[in-house]
Design a protein around this motif. Structure first.
Motif, PDB file in Angstrom:
ATOM      1  N   GLN A 187     -14.707  36.061  24.353  1.00 38.68           N
ATOM      2  CA  GLN A 187     -14.346  37.239  24.676  1.00 38.68           C
ATOM      3  C   GLN A 187     -13.910  37.610  25.917  1.00 38.68           C
ATOM      4  OE1 GLN A 187     -16.737  40.238  22.127  1.00 38.68           O
ATOM      5  NE2 GLN A 187     -18.205  38.471  22.404  1.00 38.68           N
ATOM      6  N   THR A 188     -14.185  36.853  26.822  1.00 40.30           N
ATOM      7  CA  THR A 188     -13.638  37.343  28.393  1.00 40.30           C
ATOM      8  C   THR A 188     -12.440  37.331  28.512  1.00 40.30           C
ATOM      9  OG1 THR A 188     -15.964  36.003  28.863  1.00 40.30           O
ATOM     10  CG2 THR A 188     -14.160  36.435  30.813  1.00 40.30           C
ATOM     11  N   THR A 189     -11.881  38.187  29.181  1.00 36.10           N
ATOM     12  CA  THR A 189     -10.398  38.386  29.661  1.00 36.10           C
ATOM     13  C   THR A 189     -10.301  38.845  31.308  1.00 36.10           C
ATOM     14  OG1 THR A 189     -10.490  40.828  29.298  1.00 36.10           O
ATOM     15  CG2 THR A 189      -9.851  39.664  27.236  1.00 36.10           C
ATOM     16  N   LYS A 190      -9.060  38.978  31.587  1.00 36.50           N
ATOM     17  CA  LYS A 190      -8.877  39.210  32.863  1.00 36.50           C
ATOM     18  C   LYS A 190      -9.711  40.183  33.389  1.00 36.50           C
ATOM     19  CE  LYS A 190      -5.251  39.681  36.264  1.00 36.50           C
ATOM     20  NZ  LYS A 190      -5.250  41.084  36.401  1.00 36.50           N
ATOM     21  N   ASP A 191      -9.751  41.220  32.661  1.00 34.22           N
ATOM     22  CA  ASP A 191     -10.501  42.677  33.031  1.00 34.22           C
ATOM     23  C   ASP A 191     -11.873  43.006  32.628  1.00 34.22           C
ATOM     24  OD1 ASP A 191      -8.521  43.515  34.889  1.00 34.22           O
ATOM     25  OD2 ASP A 191      -7.317  44.599  33.187  1.00 34.22           O
ATOM     26  N   MET A 192     -12.230  42.072  31.427  1.00 33.14           N
ATOM     27  CA  MET A 192     -13.491  42.270  30.798  1.00 33.14           C
ATOM     28  C   MET A 192     -14.323  40.912  30.847  1.00 33.14           C
ATOM     29  SD  MET A 192     -13.713  43.105  26.586  1.00 33.14           S
ATOM     30  CE  MET A 192     -13.182  44.847  26.830  1.00 33.14           C
ATOM     31  N   GLY A 193     -15.709  41.261  31.203  1.00 35.87           N
ATOM     32  CA  GLY A 193     -16.542  40.040  31.229  1.00 35.87           C
ATOM     33  C   GLY A 193     -17.063  39.977  29.980  1.00 35.87           C
ATOM     34  N   GLY A 194     -17.748  38.845  29.423  1.00 37.85           N
ATOM     35  CA  GLY A 194     -18.195  38.527  28.142  1.00 37.85           C
ATOM     36  C   GLY A 194     -19.551  39.263  27.984  1.00 37.85           C
ATOM     37  N   PHE A 195     -20.488  39.252  28.895  1.00 41.67           N
ATOM     38  CA  PHE A 195     -21.913  39.606  28.610  1.00 41.67           C
ATOM     39  C   PHE A 195     -22.386  40.191  29.771  1.00 41.67           C
ATOM     40  CE2 PHE A 195     -26.692  38.940  28.474  1.00 41.67           C
ATOM     41  CZ  PHE A 195     -26.821  39.469  27.406  1.00 41.67           C
ATOM     42  N   PHE A 196     -23.074  41.299  29.839  1.00 39.77           N
ATOM     43  CA  PHE A 196     -23.725  42.005  30.893  1.00 39.77           C
ATOM     44  C   PHE A 196     -24.999  42.453  30.761  1.00 39.77           C
ATOM     45  CE2 PHE A 196     -24.467  46.090  33.339  1.00 39.77           C
ATOM     46  CZ  PHE A 196     -24.279  45.597  34.413  1.00 39.77           C
ATOM     47  N   ALA A 197     -25.967  42.093  31.750  1.00 42.84           N
ATOM     48  CA  ALA A 197     -27.250  42.308  31.635  1.00 42.84           C
ATOM     49  C   ALA A 197     -27.821  43.000  32.919  1.00 42.84           C
ATOM     50  CB  ALA A 197     -28.139  41.189  30.902  1.00 42.84           C
ATOM     51  N   GLY A 198     -27.178  43.395  33.618  1.00 42.68           N
ATOM     52  CA  GLY A 198     -27.844  44.050  34.969  1.00 42.68           C
ATOM     53  C   GLY A 198     -26.854  43.661  36.005  1.00 42.68           C
ATOM     54  N   ASN A 199     -26.926  44.302  36.994  1.00 43.63           N
ATOM     55  CA  ASN A 199     -26.107  43.940  38.302  1.00 43.63           C
ATOM     56  C   ASN A 199     -26.769  42.746  39.130  1.00 43.63           C
ATOM     57  OD1 ASN A 199     -23.927  45.625  38.152  1.00 43.63           O
ATOM     58  ND2 ASN A 199     -25.335  47.352  38.963  1.00 43.63           N
ATOM     59  N   ASP A 200     -28.238  42.417  38.837  1.00 48.02           N
ATOM     60  CA  ASP A 200     -28.787  41.278  39.339  1.00 48.02           C
ATOM     61  C   ASP A 200     -28.356  39.894  38.585  1.00 48.02           C
ATOM     62  OD1 ASP A 200     -30.223  41.879  37.141  1.00 48.02           O
ATOM     63  OD2 ASP A 200     -32.343  41.930  38.204  1.00 48.02           O
ATOM     64  N   GLY A 201     -27.578  40.250  37.476  1.00 50.87           N
ATOM     65  CA  GLY A 201     -27.205  39.128  36.752  1.00 50.87           C
ATOM     66  C   GLY A 201     -28.019  38.958  35.583  1.00 50.87           C
TER      67      GLY A 201
END
Lengths: 428, 279, 329
Positions: A187-201
């Motif tokens: 699902q990752t694109t140039k403007d969109m990450g695939g998965f997010f779980a916080g700014n600490d990764g």
């Protein structure tokens, strides 16, 4: 030694007075019997209680708790809505003269509060009603046969995804961690990450998930050491390490994991978030979203979601312990309508009395119901003996492994040693 | 020969001004960012590509900030103002007295206290925040103005600065006053202090800025009753309710008072530094 | 405050008169009065130092030998356990390393930049005051607000950060500045402090430059010195005292670093990552920052840090004195 301390104090007090600094310095915080913020309750007048909440993120919650407090007939309850770092503020306040009589704390009081005699036993407040509550939560609040708090509402975290994006990428909702990685990459694109779980990764919020989803518990069965220092756990960490290095894991977004904005803004295709954000997600995407537990990691793994309950505690040095206990019983045991309102009207929470769950419309169907079911089937709560120092050491090692790419086994060995000595201190 | 040298000197001056202009832009950039973010929408701040111009030229963010009951910006500004003004005043008085006495006495007690002052200068309050916190909470001063202000009032730095300044203060003036029958106390206030406004302005400005901008100590001792603006902004930044435009509107409001003080008193600061012992 | 002083108006003249005509009895009284005035003037400061610095430090030294969790009146004596715990704590040791790294970066950089600005401004005919103000004004901004700007706008790891936006326009990709996977957070930390403090030290150095007698330069110019040679042989040696003070102040300030580290790197709910932890931040995290208020450990940490400063201060003092002696020889 006792003399030394008193000597020091008198010396200090004397100097302060000389310097005309201690204008009203007579209240020496060391005498623990001195007055709390609960004012003098002489004779037949109503007692005054100070109650603290942390700052909830959903609009309307503050007004709601003020309303409940105002409608309590037997005491004047002053609600403090605490902005800032609540987890630190409460233990610090319990050391001073301005402390709450009643306060909520995540998963009940800490072990240090219990062992330091700072909170009172709440077993009799629950009484026979204890069977009405979610038993996993009650178990979490029990220490040495006594229940130390009354659970308010249950919060949980879970994975948000959008079926439309999954379809476009041609993947199924992931039920294993490797499927999650594949889905994120697809699902990752140039403007969109695939998965997010916080700014600490994701290190902070997912650390415990790696333990549970790999099939382990935080502590061993005797609670004398860690329960997960196994090759399977290390393999899970290595898998996440690799995921962290890929650009499918979004490591920086406009808000942190507890806010669904990155998911809603299209910064990420999937996000680890809180059940409380579900109304926002629903508003943005209608039916085009689904929820999942954190998927199983490795061969011995299982899906897992964390849950916890802010629970009401009563400070032992309160002048009105009985009135405080009566208030807690009234609000969080008897006032079921208020409990449903609190769980359902603002963010999305799960009431801690099982019979009330069907009355909460937001978790009666669809993703909300899925979430409630996950807590029942796949829910894990942090162990009461998982203390601050153990948690700090665990988080540091986790950061070193995931972010800095250190070797899991060598990073976690000292954590295990620290846990053993810390648990020995607590048990001994 | 001479003409060549003149031209290269002129080129050098031009280069110098270009470098200075570039640096000035860089130094002013953070102020621009505060303004840009304070007059932007959340959408603009989180937009995929940086935009230089804000999109919301009105006071909406500021009004929203002040009506946001979760932030309590107004109260925080009040707490900061009380802290900064009172702490500056008291610190200056305490340090003036001590600095004067230390400059005019050379006996053993004065030497010991001077050494103690310099030692305290080296072990700054920030390093001993835990002991001071223990003391303050033992006095029952958590979440009071006393707890916020008093422990930070005894500035070795200010005392040292005043001492150095008074060492260079002409004794003749004082002696004349003493002969006229004034006691040291009156001499001090009527002769010494009025003639030391420059250094008082300089030290006062430094104390005021430090006090308004203090973070660690207010974070430790303030709760809902006395939280200062720096702590409020810091907590707002990492809270669940953060709203970036409002946050930067808060930064704008919090930075303006201290910038004004700074601009007005900068002259004293520069002079004070030039005339005292900071060398 | 003035009331008790006023009542003592009468004998105030005594010390001076005694000083002029030293009969034995009067001199003694004069001395006593002098001491009295001295005591009166220093009393507030001395009492404050004792109550809020030295007694607390002594108290913390006492606490450091106890298990003092969530209490300031502990009962369980643990000997050196808190000290040995800290000294064997790899994170405490690495926090000292973080300070060293930070100091090694920030102290020379600030000095060089401040001196550079001071020299750039010296002798400027037009707009000198303007540029001086521009470089000086960041001094007024708090570390909290500066960190906010650096964290959310300049060095944000997301797509909307200013530097990341520029990098992408130039064909690069986003850098996760503050995430800890690379050393980007050092760039942010150092540039922030540099921006904030460089102007202040620039003013100190300008003052130092102005104290160099003009004749020295003129004499050197006659000898044909110019440019770098002037800087190397005239300016820097003449500036030595100011430079020593500036470097000392920079070092003390670097040791106290807390605000910008905390506001750039801390996470939600008061968490702080294991990287980029200077001593004060680590001490805060383990003693007051968490749910366990471990004042014994905090006391031990304070003692260790104070001891380091004292040892360092003594060493520095010794070195400076030696340097002065060598110069005098």
């Amino acid at each position: 030694m006792q003399i030394t301390r008193r000597h020091l104090l008198t010396a200090a007090g004397g100097l302060a007075a000389t310097a005309a600094l201690a204008a009203c310095g007579s209240n020496n915080g060391l005498s623990n019997n001195s007055g709390s913020s609960s004012g003098g309750s002489s004779g037949g007048s109503k007692p005054t209680l100070a109650q603290w909440y942390h700052q909830y993120g959903e609009a309307g919650t503050k007004e709601a708790v003020n309303k409940y407090a105002a409608s309590y007939p037997d005491a004047t309850v002053n609600v403090t809505w605490y902005a800032g770092n609540y987890d630190t503020a409460v233990p610090a306040a319990l050391l001073t003269n301005s402390f709450p009589d009643v306060f909520e704390y995540g998963n009940g009081p800490t072990l240090d509060m219990i062992k330091g005699g700072q909170v009172v036993d709440m077993t009799d407040v629950l009484g026979s009603s204890v069977s009405k509550f979610n038993q996993s939560v009650i178990k979490r609040l029990t220490f040495q046969g006594k229940i130390w708090a009354v659970p308010q509402v249950i919060d949980m975290q879970l994975l948000y995804y959008r079926p439309s994006l999954l379809n476009k990428a041609g993947v199924q909702p992931p039920t294993t961690f490797s499927a999650l990685v594949d889905a994120a990459k697809a699902q990752t694109t140039k403007d969109m990450g695939g998965f997010f779980a916080g700014n600490d990764g994701g290190v902070g919020v997912l650390g415990n998930m790696f333990v549970w989803a790999s099939g382990f518990d935080q502590l061993n069965s005797g609670r004398t050491g860690l329960g997960f220092l196994e090759p399977n756990f290390y393999d899970s960490l290595k898998a996440y390490q690799a995921f962290y290095k890929s650009n499918a894991l979004l490591k920086s977004a406009s808000k942190d994991w507890f806010d669904a904005s990155p998911f809603i803004n299209g910064e990420t295709a999937m996000q680890w978030g809180g059940l409380w954000s579900m109304p926002d997600v629903q508003k943005a995407f209608g039916n085009d979203f689904g929820v999942l537990a954190f998927p199983a990691m490795g061969s011995s793994g299982r899906p897992a979601v964390p849950f916890g309950a802010y629970s009401s505690c009563v400070a032992a040095k309160s002048k009105n312990v009985d009135a405080a206990k009566a208030f807690v019983k009234w609000l969080w045991v008897d006032q079921t309508a208020d409990q449903v309102d609190f769980a359902n009207s603002y963010g999305t929470h799960i009431p801690s009395q099982v019979a009330l769950v069907p009355q909460c419309t937001k978790i009666a169907q669809g993703p909300g119901k899925d979430a409630a079911d996950m807590v029942a089937k796949e829910g894990f709560a942090s162990d009461i003996m998982w203390t601050g120092p153990i948690g700090d050491a665990f988080n540091s090692a986790m950061t070193n492994v995931i972010v800095k790419g250190a070797d899991p086994a060598s990073e976690f060995k000292p954590v295990g040693d620290k846990a053993v000595s810390e648990l020995k201190r607590i048990n001994g | 020969m001479r003409a060549v040298r003149g031209r290269s000197a002129r080129v050098l001056v031009v280069v110098r001004y270009i470098v200075l202009a570039v640096l000035a832009v860089l130094f002013l950039m953070p102020f621009y960012v505060i303004v840009r973010n304070a007059f932007a929408s959340s959408r603009l701040i989180a937009a995929a590509q940086w935009q230089w111009l804000p999109d919301q030229w009105n006071l909406d963010n500021i009004t929203q900030l002040f009506t946001n009951s979760d932030v309590e910006m107004g109260a925080s500004l009040w707490h900061s103002a009380v802290m900064a003004v009172v702490q500056t005043g008291l610190t200056v008085v305490v340090a003036l007295l001590a600095g004067y006495a230390l400059a005019r006495n050379t006996h053993r007690a004065a030497r010991i206290l001077s050494a103690l002052t310099i030692f305290t200068l080296m072990v700054p309050a920030a390093v001993t925040f835990i002991p001071t916190f223990v003391m303050t909470s033992a006095l029952g001063w958590i979440d009071t103005f006393r707890g916020l202000i008093v422990p930070g009032m005894f500035s070795a730095f200010a005392t040292y600065m005043f001492r150095q300044s008074f060492l260079g203060f002409p004794k003749e003036l004082e002696e004349a006053a003493l002969i006229d029958g004034a006691n040291p106390w009156r001499t001090f206030w009527q002769v010494v202090v009025p003639n030391s406004m420059g250094i008082i302005g300089a030290v006062g400005t430094i104390i005021f800025i430090g006090s308004w901008n203090a973070f660690l100590w207010p974070m430790l001792v303030t709760r809902n009753g006395t939280r200062t603006v720096q702590v409020t902004l810091s907590q707002f930044m990492t809270s669940q309710l953060v709203n970036y435009p409002e946050l930067f509107a808060g930064a704008l409001v919090a930075v303006i008072p201290v910038l004004l003080v700074f601009l007005f008193l900068q002259r004293f600061l520069v002079q004070g530094v030039e005339t005292t012992g900071l060398r | 405050m003035s009331a008790p002083a006023g009542t003592r108006g009468g004998p105030g003249i005594a010390p001076l008169a005694a000083g002029r005509r030293p009969t034995w009895g009067r001199r003694l009284r004069g001395r006593q009065d002098r001491n009295l005035w001295f005591g009166l003037f220093v009393l507030p400061f001395l009492a404050g130092l004792l109550v809020f610095v030295y007694v607390p430090i002594a108290w913390s030294a006492y606490l450091s030998f106890f298990e003092a969790r969530a209490t300031v009146t502990p009962t369980k004596f643990v000997g050196w356990a808190n000290y040995s715990y800290l000294l064997s704590d790899p994170e405490f040791r690495s926090s000292l390393l973080v300070f060293v790294a930070f100091a090694v970066l920030i102290v020379p950089l600030t000095y060089v930049c401040s001196l550079g600005l001071a020299l750039l401004l010296s002798g400027l005919r037009v707009a000198q005051a303007f540029f001086r103000s521009v470089f000086f004004i960041p001094t007024a901004v708090s570390y909290v607000i500066a960190a906010m700007i650096w964290r959310i706008s300049f060095f944000n790891g997301g797509r909307f950060g200013l530097i990341n936006s520029m990098l992408r326009q130039l064909g690069g990709s986003n850098i996760d500045w503050l995430g800890g996977a690379n050393y980007g957070y050092w760039v942010a930390l150092v540039s922030l402090r540099l921006w904030l403090q460089v102007g202040f030290y620039m003013i100190l150095l300008i003052a130092g430059l102005n104290r160099i007698p003009q004749e020295t330069y003129e004499a050197a110019a006659i000898d044909g010195a110019a440019g770098w040679r002037l800087l190397r042989y005239i300016t820097l040696p003449q500036l030595r005292a100011t430079s020593a003070a500036v470097l000392m102040l920079l070092l003390i300030n670097a040791f106290q670093a807390f605000d910008e580290f905390w506001n750039l790197l801390s996470g939600v709910n008061g968490t702080y990552p294991p990287y980029g932890r200077p001593p004060l931040v680590h001490l805060f995290v383990i003693s007051l920052g968490g749910s366990n208020q471990d004042l014994g450990l905090g006391g031990a940490g304070t003692m260790i840090l104070t001891a380091i400063i004292v040892v360092f201060g003594v060493a520095q003092n010794w070195l400076t004195n030696r340097g002065v002696e060598r110069d005098e020889r």
